[in-house]
Design a protein around this motif. Structure first.
Motif, PDB file in Angstrom:
ATOM      1  N   HIS A  78      -6.470  -5.584   4.204  1.00  0.00           N
ATOM      2  CA  HIS A  78      -5.503  -5.854   4.651  1.00  0.00           C
ATOM      3  C   HIS A  78      -4.825  -4.482   4.422  1.00  0.00           C
ATOM      4  CE1 HIS A  78      -1.708  -6.831   6.571  1.00  0.00           C
ATOM      5  NE2 HIS A  78      -0.747  -6.193   5.962  1.00  0.00           N
ATOM      6  N   LEU A  79      -4.657  -3.321   5.466  1.00  0.00           N
ATOM      7  CA  LEU A  79      -4.165  -2.138   5.444  1.00  0.00           C
ATOM      8  C   LEU A  79      -2.761  -2.537   5.655  1.00  0.00           C
ATOM      9  CD1 LEU A  79      -7.197   0.299   6.143  1.00  0.00           C
ATOM     10  CD2 LEU A  79      -6.721  -0.703   4.161  1.00  0.00           C
ATOM     11  N   SER A  80      -1.249  -1.181   5.291  1.00  0.00           N
ATOM     12  CA  SER A  80      -0.133  -1.715   5.773  1.00  0.00           C
ATOM     13  C   SER A  80       0.470  -0.415   5.370  1.00  0.00           C
ATOM     14  CB  SER A  80       0.880  -3.047   5.178  1.00  0.00           C
ATOM     15  OG  SER A  80       0.886  -2.921   3.866  1.00  0.00           O
ATOM     16  N   VAL A  81       1.178   0.531   7.255  1.00  0.00           N
ATOM     17  CA  VAL A  81       1.657   1.852   6.807  1.00  0.00           C
ATOM     18  C   VAL A  81       2.681   1.354   6.197  1.00  0.00           C
ATOM     19  CG1 VAL A  81       1.633   4.227   7.428  1.00  0.00           C
ATOM     20  CG2 VAL A  81      -0.302   2.762   7.664  1.00  0.00           C
ATOM     21  N   ASP A  82       2.879   2.042   4.670  1.00  0.00           N
ATOM     22  CA  ASP A  82       4.755   2.071   4.684  1.00  0.00           C
ATOM     23  C   ASP A  82       5.350   3.608   4.994  1.00  0.00           C
ATOM     24  OD1 ASP A  82       7.564   2.110   3.515  1.00  0.00           O
ATOM     25  OD2 ASP A  82       7.007   0.549   1.815  1.00  0.00           O
ATOM     26  N   SER A  83       5.519   3.847   5.708  1.00  0.00           N
ATOM     27  CA  SER A  83       6.499   5.318   6.364  1.00  0.00           C
ATOM     28  C   SER A  83       7.504   5.988   5.633  1.00  0.00           C
ATOM     29  CB  SER A  83       6.635   5.383   7.777  1.00  0.00           C
ATOM     30  OG  SER A  83       8.073   3.917   7.899  1.00  0.00           O
ATOM     31  N   GLU A  84       8.353   4.646   4.376  1.00  0.00           N
ATOM     32  CA  GLU A  84       9.004   5.449   4.077  1.00  0.00           C
ATOM     33  C   GLU A  84       8.960   5.697   2.534  1.00  0.00           C
ATOM     34  OE1 GLU A  84      12.649   2.233   4.172  1.00  0.00           O
ATOM     35  OE2 GLU A  84      12.712   2.885   6.121  1.00  0.00           O
ATOM     36  N   ALA A  85       8.221   4.383   2.015  1.00  0.00           N
ATOM     37  CA  ALA A  85       7.440   4.891   0.845  1.00  0.00           C
ATOM     38  C   ALA A  85       6.369   6.389   1.146  1.00  0.00           C
ATOM     39  CB  ALA A  85       7.297   3.065   0.235  1.00  0.00           C
ATOM     40  N   ARG A  86       6.195   5.998   2.779  1.00  0.00           N
ATOM     41  CA  ARG A  86       4.859   7.281   1.767  1.00  0.00           C
ATOM     42  C   ARG A  86       3.972   7.093   1.365  1.00  0.00           C
ATOM     43  NH1 ARG A  86       7.565  12.748   3.703  1.00  0.00           N
ATOM     44  NH2 ARG A  86       5.545  13.858   2.724  1.00  0.00           N
ATOM     45  N   GLU A  87       3.277   5.788   1.349  1.00  0.00           N
ATOM     46  CA  GLU A  87       2.246   5.352   1.127  1.00  0.00           C
ATOM     47  C   GLU A  87       1.318   3.907   1.761  1.00  0.00           C
ATOM     48  OE1 GLU A  87       3.873   3.904  -2.411  1.00  0.00           O
ATOM     49  OE2 GLU A  87       4.178   1.718  -2.310  1.00  0.00           O
ATOM     50  N   LEU A  88       0.459   4.065   1.770  1.00  0.00           N
ATOM     51  CA  LEU A  88      -0.387   2.665   1.869  1.00  0.00           C
ATOM     52  C   LEU A  88      -0.575   1.957   1.505  1.00  0.00           C
ATOM     53  CD1 LEU A  88      -2.615   1.808   4.705  1.00  0.00           C
ATOM     54  CD2 LEU A  88      -4.570   2.833   2.958  1.00  0.00           C
ATOM     55  N   ARG A  89      -0.704   0.508   1.557  1.00  0.00           N
ATOM     56  CA  ARG A  89      -1.118  -0.629   0.838  1.00  0.00           C
ATOM     57  C   ARG A  89      -2.292  -1.737   1.208  1.00  0.00           C
ATOM     58  NH1 ARG A  89       1.212  -6.249   1.079  1.00  0.00           N
ATOM     59  NH2 ARG A  89       1.420  -7.368  -0.460  1.00  0.00           N
ATOM     60  N   VAL A  90      -2.942  -1.690  -0.109  1.00  0.00           N
ATOM     61  CA  VAL A  90      -3.975  -1.924   0.750  1.00  0.00           C
ATOM     62  C   VAL A  90      -4.570  -3.423  -0.279  1.00  0.00           C
ATOM     63  CG1 VAL A  90      -7.312  -1.228  -0.065  1.00  0.00           C
ATOM     64  CG2 VAL A  90      -5.447   0.421   0.577  1.00  0.00           C
ATOM     65  N   VAL A  91      -5.004  -4.360   0.264  1.00  0.00           N
ATOM     66  CA  VAL A  91      -5.329  -5.497  -0.194  1.00  0.00           C
ATOM     67  C   VAL A  91      -6.907  -6.206  -0.169  1.00  0.00           C
ATOM     68  CG1 VAL A  91      -4.311  -8.169  -0.462  1.00  0.00           C
ATOM     69  CG2 VAL A  91      -2.130  -6.090   0.063  1.00  0.00           C
ATOM     70  N   ASN A  92      -6.595  -6.343  -1.090  1.00  0.00           N
ATOM     71  CA  ASN A  92      -8.293  -6.750  -1.301  1.00  0.00           C
ATOM     72  C   ASN A  92      -8.258  -7.984  -0.507  1.00  0.00           C
ATOM     73  OD1 ASN A  92     -10.640  -7.430  -1.068  1.00  0.00           O
ATOM     74  ND2 ASN A  92     -11.249  -6.448  -2.861  1.00  0.00           N
ATOM     75  N   ARG A  93      -9.130  -8.762   0.353  1.00  0.00           N
ATOM     76  CA  ARG A  93      -8.905  -9.842   0.649  1.00  0.00           C
ATOM     77  C   ARG A  93     -10.371 -11.301   0.494  1.00  0.00           C
ATOM     78  NH1 ARG A  93      -4.179 -11.316   5.082  1.00  0.00           N
ATOM     79  NH2 ARG A  93      -2.738 -11.405   3.732  1.00  0.00           N
ATOM     80  N   TYR A  94     -10.932  -9.784   0.015  1.00  0.00           N
ATOM     81  CA  TYR A  94     -12.492 -10.123  -0.295  1.00  0.00           C
ATOM     82  C   TYR A  94     -12.301 -11.832  -1.579  1.00  0.00           C
ATOM     83  CZ  TYR A  94     -14.640  -6.714   2.299  1.00  0.00           C
ATOM     84  OH  TYR A  94     -15.630  -6.011   3.347  1.00  0.00           O
ATOM     85  N   ASP A  95     -13.398 -12.812  -0.960  1.00  0.00           N
ATOM     86  CA  ASP A  95     -13.180 -13.423  -2.324  1.00  0.00           C
ATOM     87  C   ASP A  95     -14.281 -13.143  -3.602  1.00  0.00           C
ATOM     88  OD1 ASP A  95     -12.447 -15.181  -0.736  1.00  0.00           O
ATOM     89  OD2 ASP A  95     -13.717 -16.188  -0.105  1.00  0.00           O
ATOM     90  N   PHE A  96     -15.411 -12.332  -3.664  1.00  0.00           N
ATOM     91  CA  PHE A  96     -15.641 -11.464  -4.858  1.00  0.00           C
ATOM     92  C   PHE A  96     -16.123  -9.746  -4.812  1.00  0.00           C
ATOM     93  CE2 PHE A  96     -16.892 -15.935  -3.669  1.00  0.00           C
ATOM     94  CZ  PHE A  96     -17.927 -16.405  -5.185  1.00  0.00           C
ATOM     95  N   VAL A  97     -16.568  -9.411  -3.857  1.00  0.00           N
ATOM     96  CA  VAL A  97     -16.338  -8.111  -3.580  1.00  0.00           C
ATOM     97  C   VAL A  97     -15.374  -7.268  -3.364  1.00  0.00           C
ATOM     98  CG1 VAL A  97     -18.879  -7.940  -3.261  1.00  0.00           C
ATOM     99  CG2 VAL A  97     -16.125  -7.581  -1.913  1.00  0.00           C
ATOM    100  N   ASP A  98     -15.477  -5.736  -4.860  1.00  0.00           N
ATOM    101  CA  ASP A  98     -14.569  -5.184  -4.309  1.00  0.00           C
ATOM    102  C   ASP A  98     -14.409  -3.753  -3.386  1.00  0.00           C
ATOM    103  OD1 ASP A  98     -16.516  -2.783  -4.728  1.00  0.00           O
ATOM    104  OD2 ASP A  98     -15.781  -3.024  -7.203  1.00  0.00           O
ATOM    105  N   THR A  99     -13.644  -3.102  -3.168  1.00  0.00           N
ATOM    106  CA  THR A  99     -13.712  -2.257  -2.214  1.00  0.00           C
ATOM    107  C   THR A  99     -14.927  -0.758  -2.287  1.00  0.00           C
ATOM    108  OG1 THR A  99     -11.581  -1.101  -3.011  1.00  0.00           O
ATOM    109  CG2 THR A  99     -11.345  -2.694  -1.885  1.00  0.00           C
ATOM    110  N   SER A 100     -15.643  -0.525  -3.190  1.00  0.00           N
ATOM    111  CA  SER A 100     -16.108   0.413  -3.644  1.00  0.00           C
ATOM    112  C   SER A 100     -17.437   0.443  -2.548  1.00  0.00           C
ATOM    113  CB  SER A 100     -17.240   0.253  -5.012  1.00  0.00           C
ATOM    114  OG  SER A 100     -18.133  -0.387  -4.471  1.00  0.00           O
TER     115      SER A 100
END
Length: 954
Positions: free
Chosen positions: A569-591
């Motif tokens: 899940h990717l959410s853009v926060d323009s005020e904080a000037r950051e991207l939040r990345v939530v890994n919803r996979y059950d097992f694997v990382d985001t590599s």
């Protein structure tokens, strides 16, 4: 009793065993067979099984095949009703009977060999002969049957004769929602069976997630050797072996190892994955972790071949699923071709493997006489479950056994569950039809509403009368074995279900109904559905309920599935000037992922680049600084959007590098400057009122001309061409939306002009809108004016009287010259967007032809709306016309009217006319999924209400 009416499982077949790859000789008997179809058993030719029977006058048919797909008999579709009288185990004398004969040469190398004849699927009952000798009878259409032919087989020419009956006692257990398609539809194979070979194999490959140790135990013939060459494992059958450091199997990381089981006479190879399935604390886990099913229900169907599915199509189906974030399959409602499960092992899917068992038609009798509770069907019921489990027991992708579907309750289901648990305690057992879940390990529902799922998630569901059963069920994991019925344009509400799955650990996802439309290709083009083959009973378009068309082309809803099921899940926060990345996979990382971004001003991409994605573990989250060059880029713009896409960093077996897995968007600036018209106003003509580029009828106030174009103006639309969901409802006491809209006359509105007043550069038109025989109405007020030389309308809609139905839309339609060809728009795209089905839309600038905007649903219906449109531009030989919302509108453009669309039965019925029809919607009713009972969410239920909206033309 006639053999095909015997309620038992048949006779003569060998005990079921696993499907494996063996080095023993095999001879495929697929190919061209002689074929004769009789309309009844009495008309079938006597003596057809004799070797000297003259079949030279018979037709030919390919095997595997479903014979109605080759011009013999006709397909028939029902959802619930049986197409014959219910008198179990008996069937009518009018029982289509297909006789199949094949002469084949046995190689000399097979001389004296022990062998079995294997049928992987015959619908519904087959009596088998080899060289004039009866081998036996098989029932259970979608599970294999093997016959020992060692005594009958001989070198040189052999004659195989198979009599197949469309109806049998087994048909009472096969009332699935699909086409009735008899035939030998899966492989027929002659398999050598060395006397000292490997008769069967059951591989147990467990994994301890705490230590990383796998444990291998192989059940097979005593003394058989067992090897995993890659792991340097060598042992014997029956001996458990711990294996430190194995890589576990999961749907996200489908690590397989080749296992070789051998005797001196035979060696078999199969692929296994180390994994352990368990229920801990009321949650289903694999390798110690909760899993979430982003699944689909999958029938086996080919639009040309019926149930004979080519292997390349099996793989293509799974590739499309993986590419759309689908990770689970329920094999509705029978075991699939075993090659599909091998592909699920390889590509990575969680599989609920379901028995060939459904008695849905007895629901219409209040379950009176249900075979699931009839002792005479106990042996056949258990036989089907046994043949399923034994065939598929070695597949790591199979993590749940399912007893069947919509068969009510009964002792035979309990027997099936008890045997399955005893035979394979390593997998939980599922069945939805018994709401007590007394004999199974999971609580399952179909089409539960969002509110009910939330209650179940809190373990606060409606209690059972039996307190002990209630406590047991309340402690179980929960799945929606069917939800979000996908017939035609819809369903809506997928993201809201997904939120509940992530909120409540007990709610472990589900399986959307369903994967594929079951249309049958017609010789002249297009696809047929129920009722088009002269069926006495049929369920019409209900067979068109998939996420993909019959040729596997994705429908628009599949993009919505892709978005809802995103594992990151990717959410853009323009005020904080950051991207939040939530890994919803059950097992694997985001590599395995990369982040790509692009910046667009008013929909035009001005720059793009890459972001460094940290390695985020499954279940964790991280923040990433937004690209400075995007935030600080100067420019003249009104809307600036940043889009970030998570894509595959390298090729995988199911998609190439760059394939989009997830996306997120954020708006960095707001506000839109006015766009001045570049067109010169036209003067009024006699008989009309002029306002800038517009000409209006003096009496009705309708827009009749714009610049040089004649215009047809429908000042208010409250109706849409009904979707398949509009046309059905689960509750027999409630009318469907199509009927309610028709009763209220939304499709036959009449207009009465109350006033037309022009004052300077403003024109006010008030119209009363209603339908015959109805006293509820709408007062519609148009206030036309010129803004920056653009013809602008402020429209006010006010319901009057008592409305008892929701509206389908609030909008208007303009008929324009047919010379417009293309549409460019700034809004949601690239696909359609409806109030409860728009998660897949992203804000941007898109272009498509008017023809490409249409979704060719096999049953025509409302489709193709583009949502949140700021402005759109029609272009083509007719010229150029710009339409703008204030702030946004939904927009559809078609070459036929809404009425034409609603009247069509097939896409080819829609013939372009001499106009295009532009519909602008301020409000739309949601799509929902009422076909199977889930009510539409309240925000998307368009109840009559006052509303104002603005748009401009120029």
């Amino acid at each position: 009793m006639r053999y095909y009416e015997d309620p038992g499982p048949g006779y003569g077949a060998l005990p079921p065993r696993a499907a494996v790859r063996s080095d023993a000789p095999r001879l495929s008997l697929n190919g061209t067979w002689r074929f004769h179809l009789a309309e009844s058993v009495a008309e079938a030719p006597a003596g057809f099984e004799r070797e000297d029977f003259d079949d030279s006058g018979w037709d030919t048919i390919p095997v595997p095949s479903s014979w109605p797909m080759h011009g013999f008999g006709r397909p028939a579709y029902t959802n619930q009703p049986y197409p014959f009288p219910l008198d179990p185990p008996y069937v009518p004398d009018e029982n289509p009977t297909g006789d199949h004969r094949l002469g084949f040469e046995l190689p000399e190398s097979w001389s004296g060999a022990s062998a079995v004849l294997r049928f992987d699927g015959v619908d519904s009952c087959a009596r088998v002969y080899l060289n004039g000798v009866e081998l036996g009878v098989t029932r259970g259409s979608r599970v294999p049957a093997e016959f020992d032919v060692s005594e009958q087989l001989r070198p040189g020419r052999n004659v195989l004769a198979v009599r197949v009956h469309q109806w049998s006692s087994g048909s009472y257990l096969e009332d699935q929602d699909m086409w009735w398609l008899p035939g030998i539809f899966r492989d027929v194979t002659l398999v050598a069976r060395p006397p000292a070979g490997v008769p069967d194999v059951f591989v147990h490959a467990d994994y301890d997630h705490r230590t990383g140790t796998g444990t291998l135990l192989v059940e097979s013939v005593p003394g058989a050797t067992v090897r995993i060459p890659e792991l340097s494992v060598s042992t014997v059958a029956g001996q458990p072996v711990p294996i430190p450091g194995v890589e576990p199997w999961s749907a996200e990381s489908p690590r397989l190892y080749d296992v070789v089981v051998a005797t001196e006479a035979e060696s078999v190879t199969l692929r296994t994955g180390f994994r352990t399935v368990a229920i801990k604390g009321g949650v289903l886990t694999v390798n110690g972790r909760r899993v979430l099913f982003h699944g689909v229900n999958r029938h086996e169907h080919d639009p040309v071949l019926g149930r004979a599915i080519p292997e390349h199509r099996l793989r293509q189906e799974l590739l499309v699923m993986k590419q759309h974030n689908i990770n689970a399959i329920r094999t509705s409602h029978y075991p699939p071709d075993s090659r599909m499960l091998a592909l699920c092992d390889e590509l990575g899917f969680w599989v609920m493997d379901e028995c060939d068992y459904e008695t849905h038609g007895f629901f219409l009798l209040g379950w009176r006489g249900n075979p699931a509770g009839d002792p005479q069907f106990e042996a056949a019921s258990l036989d089907r479950m046994r043949r399923l489990v034994e065939r598929d027991k070695n597949h790591p992708s199979v993590i749940i056994w399912s007893l069947g579907n919509e068969a009510g309750t009964g002792r035979n289901l309990d027997v099936m569950a008890a045997w399955t648990k005893q035979r394979d305690p390593s997998r939980p057992v599922h069945y939805e039809g018994d709401l007590t879940s007394a004999s199974v390990d999971m609580y399952s529902r179909m089409y539960a509403s969002h509110a009910e799922v939330e209650a179940i998630g809190r373990r606060a569901e409606e209690p059972l009368n039996d307190a002990e059963l209630d406590a047991r069920r309340r402690a179980m994991p929960f799945v929606l074995c069917e939800y979000s019925h996908a017939g035609g344009n819809g369903p809506g509400g997928l993201p809201e279900y997904e939120e509940l799955f992530h909120l409540y650990p007990r709610c472990q996802g589900g399986f959307v109904w369903e994967w594929m439309e079951h249309g049958i290709s017609r010789p002249g083009g297009g696809y047929a559905y129920g009722g088009e083959f002269g069926e006495e009973l049929h369920d019409g378009t209900y067979v068109l309920d998939g996420l993909v068309f019959p040729d596997l082309t994705p429908q628009p809803v599949l993009a919505e599935v892709h978005k809802a099921f995103e594992p990151v899940h990717l959410s853009v926060d323009s005020e904080a000037r950051e991207l939040r990345v939530v890994n919803r996979y059950d097992f694997v990382d985001t590599s395995h992922l990369a982040l790509q971004w692009e910046l667009a001003d008013d929909g035009r991409v001005v720059t793009r680049g890459l972001l460094a994605l940290p390695v985020v573990a499954s279940g964790a989250e991280a923040t990433v600084d937004l690209p400075k060059e995007a935030l600080d880029l100067p420019g003249l713009y009104s809307e600036r959007w940043l889009t970030v896409r998570a894509t595959l960093a390298a090729d995988t077996p199911w998609a190439q590098a760059g394939h989009e897995v997830a996306f997120g968007q954020g708006q960095l600036s707001t506000g839109r400057p006015p766009v001045a018209s570049t067109r010169a106003p036209t003067s009024s003509s006699s008989g009309s009122l002029a306002l800038g580029p517009g000409r209006f009828d003096r009496h009705t106030g309708r827009l009749v001309g714009l610049y040089e174009w004649p215009v047809s103006h429908v000042p208010l639309e409250l109706w849409r061409a009904p979707t398949q969901h509009d046309a059905r409802t689960w509750d027999a006491t409630t009318l469907d939306r199509r009927t309610r809209w028709a009763d209220a006359g939304l499709h036959r509105l009449r207009y009465r002009t109350l006033s037309v007043e022009k004052s300077g550069d403003e024109l006010t038109v008030v119209t009363k809108v209603g339908a015959a025989a109805i006293d509820a109405g709408v007062v519609t007020t148009y206030r036309w004016s010129l803004v920056d030389d653009r013809l602008t309308a402020e429209v006010e809609v006010e319901p009057v009287g008592t409305w008892t139905v929701p509206w389908a839309r609030v909008g208007l339609t303009l008929g324009l010259p047919a010379g417009f060809r293309d549409l460019t728009w700034f809004g949601l795209g690239p696909g359609p967007a409806y109030p409860d089905s728009r998660a897949a839309g992203r804000v941007g600038r898109f272009t498509a032809t008017i023809d490409d905007l249409q979704v060719p649903y096999l049953y025509p219906q409302e489709n193709g709306a583009r949502g949140d449109v700021r402005w759109a531009e029609l272009s083509g030989p007719a010229g150029q016309l710009r339409v703008a919302g204030d702030p946004v509108l939904a927009l559809t453009v078609r070459r036929w009217t809404i009425t034409d669309l609603a009247a069509a039965d097939h896409p080819e019925d829609l013939v372009p006319g001499d106009r295009i029809w532009l519909t602008l919607d301020a409000l739309q009713h949601g799509l929902g999924s009422p076909t199977s009972g889930a009510p539409i969410l309240p925000p998307h239920d368009l109840q009559p209400r006052s509303h104002r909206f603005r748009f401009s033309l120029g």
